[in-house]
Design an enzyme around this catalytic site. Structure first.
Site, PDB file in Angstrom:
ATOM      1  N   GLU A  98       0.823  -1.212   0.000  1.00 32.37           N
ATOM      2  CA  GLU A  98       0.000   0.000   0.000  1.00 32.37           C
ATOM      3  C   GLU A  98       0.856   1.261   0.000  1.00 32.37           C
ATOM      4  OE1 GLU A  98      -2.398  -1.014   3.374  1.00 32.37           O
ATOM      5  OE2 GLU A  98      -3.913  -1.965   2.124  1.00 32.37           O
ATOM      6  N   CYS A 111       3.535   8.560   1.003  1.00 30.99           N
ATOM      7  CA  CYS A 111       3.954   7.665   2.087  1.00 30.99           C
ATOM      8  C   CYS A 111       4.201   6.288   1.460  1.00 30.99           C
ATOM      9  CB  CYS A 111       2.841   7.628   3.129  1.00 30.99           C
ATOM     10  SG  CYS A 111       3.181   6.521   4.484  1.00 30.99           S
ATOM     11  N   CYS A 118       5.294  -6.562   8.743  1.00 35.87           N
ATOM     12  CA  CYS A 118       6.337  -6.003   9.617  1.00 35.87           C
ATOM     13  C   CYS A 118       6.595  -6.985  10.753  1.00 35.87           C
ATOM     14  CB  CYS A 118       5.875  -4.656  10.174  1.00 35.87           C
ATOM     15  SG  CYS A 118       7.172  -3.789  11.074  1.00 35.87           S
ATOM     16  N   CYS A 122       4.352  -3.173  16.797  1.00 32.71           N
ATOM     17  CA  CYS A 122       4.039  -2.004  17.625  1.00 32.71           C
ATOM     18  C   CYS A 122       2.535  -2.083  17.927  1.00 32.71           C
ATOM     19  CB  CYS A 122       4.373  -0.708  16.892  1.00 32.71           C
ATOM     20  SG  CYS A 122       6.118  -0.599  16.483  1.00 32.71           S
ATOM     21  N   CYS A 125      -0.281  -0.154  16.061  1.00 33.87           N
ATOM     22  CA  CYS A 125      -0.195  -0.120  14.594  1.00 33.87           C
ATOM     23  C   CYS A 125      -0.835  -1.353  13.979  1.00 33.87           C
ATOM     24  CB  CYS A 125       1.282  -0.042  14.203  1.00 33.87           C
ATOM     25  SG  CYS A 125       1.557  -0.257  12.435  1.00 33.87           S
ATOM     26  N   SER A 226       9.676   6.994  15.895  1.00 33.80           N
ATOM     27  CA  SER A 226       8.374   6.574  16.380  1.00 33.80           C
ATOM     28  C   SER A 226       8.523   6.351  17.893  1.00 33.80           C
ATOM     29  CB  SER A 226       8.075   5.268  15.646  1.00 33.80           C
ATOM     30  OG  SER A 226       6.746   4.998  15.563  1.00 33.80           O
ATOM     31  N   LEU A 227       8.331   7.419  18.683  1.00 31.41           N
ATOM     32  CA  LEU A 227       8.723   7.376  20.104  1.00 31.41           C
ATOM     33  C   LEU A 227       7.601   6.848  21.011  1.00 31.41           C
ATOM     34  CD1 LEU A 227      11.095   8.208  22.003  1.00 31.41           C
ATOM     35  CD2 LEU A 227       9.880  10.361  22.336  1.00 31.41           C
ATOM     36  N   CYS A 346      -2.381   7.050   9.496  1.00 30.83           N
ATOM     37  CA  CYS A 346      -1.164   6.539  10.113  1.00 30.83           C
ATOM     38  C   CYS A 346      -1.446   5.283  10.953  1.00 30.83           C
ATOM     39  CB  CYS A 346      -0.625   7.646  11.006  1.00 30.83           C
ATOM     40  SG  CYS A 346       0.940   7.266  11.679  1.00 30.83           S
TER      41      CYS A 346
HETATM   42  S1  SF4 Z   1       4.719   1.259  13.456  1.00 34.50           S
HETATM   43 FE1  SF4 Z   1       6.073   0.723  11.751  1.00 34.50          FE
HETATM   44  S2  SF4 Z   1       7.614  -0.582  12.747  1.00 34.50           S
HETATM   45 FE2  SF4 Z   1       5.876  -0.532  14.162  1.00 34.50          FE
HETATM   46  S3  SF4 Z   1       4.617  -2.323  13.590  1.00 34.50           S
HETATM   47 FE3  SF4 Z   1       3.834  -0.549  12.438  1.00 34.50          FE
HETATM   48  S4  SF4 Z   1       4.873  -0.687  10.443  1.00 34.50           S
HETATM   49 FE4  SF4 Z   1       6.041  -1.942  11.900  1.00 34.50          FE
END
Ligand code: SF4
Length: 365
Positions: A98, A111, A118, A122, A125, A226-227, A346
């Site tokens: 995507e 983007c 992945c 996270c 996400c 990505s904090l 996001c």
């Molecule tokens: S934020 Fe980025 S690194 Fe974390 S799970 Fe999602 S895609 Fe992966």
């Protein structure tokens, strides 16, 4: 026999030159041929070798015997009511990826994804709930931009071009696909082709400390971290790679990042999770954690997906949090949620690619 041909997209100049010499298409002294092909490919965006009209017909015929300019197929295009466009792209191996275009008043951001799925899980996400399928090749990363430009009629490059910025914030952790991402950035920023300055390219990482420093020395794009948490206990939960590279190491890497040493800002991404990381004590801890680093903090209202484990902080709480950081001297814009109605916001990328892949495999059974 298209599949035996090499795709020129994604080759760097040296690779292209070596192949042309190997196939006896040019002599080592004919560097200008590379320049010509490059210009047609990345400045004009041609999709057919026959359209490279400054090359002789015979040379084009020879090129066609060994090379192709084929893009991956566009599987689906979705338009959000806010102008955001999401493309689902089917790669040559059948995997789906995507890419999202976000138009704004004074810029257009693409983007791009660096992996299918992945490994990092996270917790906020959606992509992280999809297992890693593969790293994308340079060709597959660069093709995302080529397709976006095709769809937006954004060739040739000019002052009013639509895509002015690229962010590696799509699917995947770009520093886990270091070489292909690096080569893509070199192609994006090549001054005789796409011509995007590295100042307009942002690499967003969850914090792969050793590669952050390497990236800073070798490529040096804008860096986004990505904090999302200010202590190891909470960050271990939200961004589990923190267990491997804890906050003190990550923050030190940010201090040592070349751009940061030259007083250029690092962006810290901070997703606002209700009752989890959004108190004023968290804001205070954040300011203290990044003290001395030239920085901007992007506050991201959490974008939920079905069964997501968090809720978004209230607008009031996000404002209070942002005001505190602002008063401490850091810019802290609240990132507008874009493309939520097409799951392009996001952290939301995944659903379509997974759903479609599942349907394809059902059909194949
Ligand atoms: S934020 Fe980025 S690194 Fe974390 S799970 Fe999602 S895609 Fe992966």
């Amino acid at each position: 026999m298209t599949d035996l041909k090499t795709n020129i997209i994604g080759l760097d100049r040296e690779q292209l030159k070596s192949l042309l010499i190997e196939f006896n298409l040019i002599k080592p002294s004919e560097k200008f041929r590379i320049k010509q092909i490059w210009h047609w490919l990345y400045f004009h965006g041609v999709t057919d070798i026959d359209h490279m009209t400054s090359l002789s017909i015979r040379f084009r015929e020879d090129l066609k015997k060994f090379f192709t300019l084929q893009r991956p197929k566009l599987n689906k295009e979705q338009h959000s009511s806010d102008g955001t466009i999401k493309w689902l792209i089917k790669l040559a191996d059948g995997n789906l990826v995507e890419t999202v275009y976000i138009p704004e008043e004074n810029r257009g951001t693409l983007c791009v994804s660096s992996q299918v799925g992945c490994t990092l899980n996270c917790k906020f996400c959606h992509t992280g709930t999809q297992r890693l399928v593969k790293n994308l090749s340079t060709e597959e990363i660069v093709s995302q931009l080529m397709i976006a430009r095709d769809q937006l009629s954004d060739w040739p490059t000019n002052e009013n071009r639509k895509i002015s910025n690229i962010v590696f914030m799509g699917m995947g952790e770009p520093l886990y696909n270091y070489d292909s991402v690096k080569k893509s950035v070199q192609i994006f920023s090549d001054q005789e082709g796409i011509k995007l300055s590295t100042k307009r390219i942002t690499l967003s990482t969850s914090g792969i400390v050793p590669q952050i420093l390497e990236w800073g020395k070798e490529v040096d794009t804008v860096l986004a971290i990505s904090l999302h948490a200010t202590n190891d206990e909470l960050r271990n939960e939200i961004v589990p790679i923190n267990k491997k590279y804890p906050l003190d190491e990550l923050i030190q890497a940010c201090r040592d990042y070349p751009r940061s040493r030259n007083s250029r800002r690092i962006t810290f991404e901070y997703v606002m999770l209700k009752g989890v990381n959004d108190s004023l004590a968290d804001a205070k801890a954040l300011v203290s954690l990044i003290s001395g680093i030239p920085a901007k903090i992007n506050l991201i209202p959490f974008n939920p997906w079905p069964d997501s484990p968090y809720e978004c902080s209230s607008n009031n709480q996000i404002k209070k949090f942002g005001d505190f950081i602002n008063d401490a001297g850091y810019s802290s814009p609240v990132r507008k949620t874009r493309g939520q109605d097409i799951m392009a916001a996001c952290g939301q990328l995944k659903s379509d690619s997974v759903k479609i892949r599942k349907s394809i495999s059902r059909l194949q059974k």
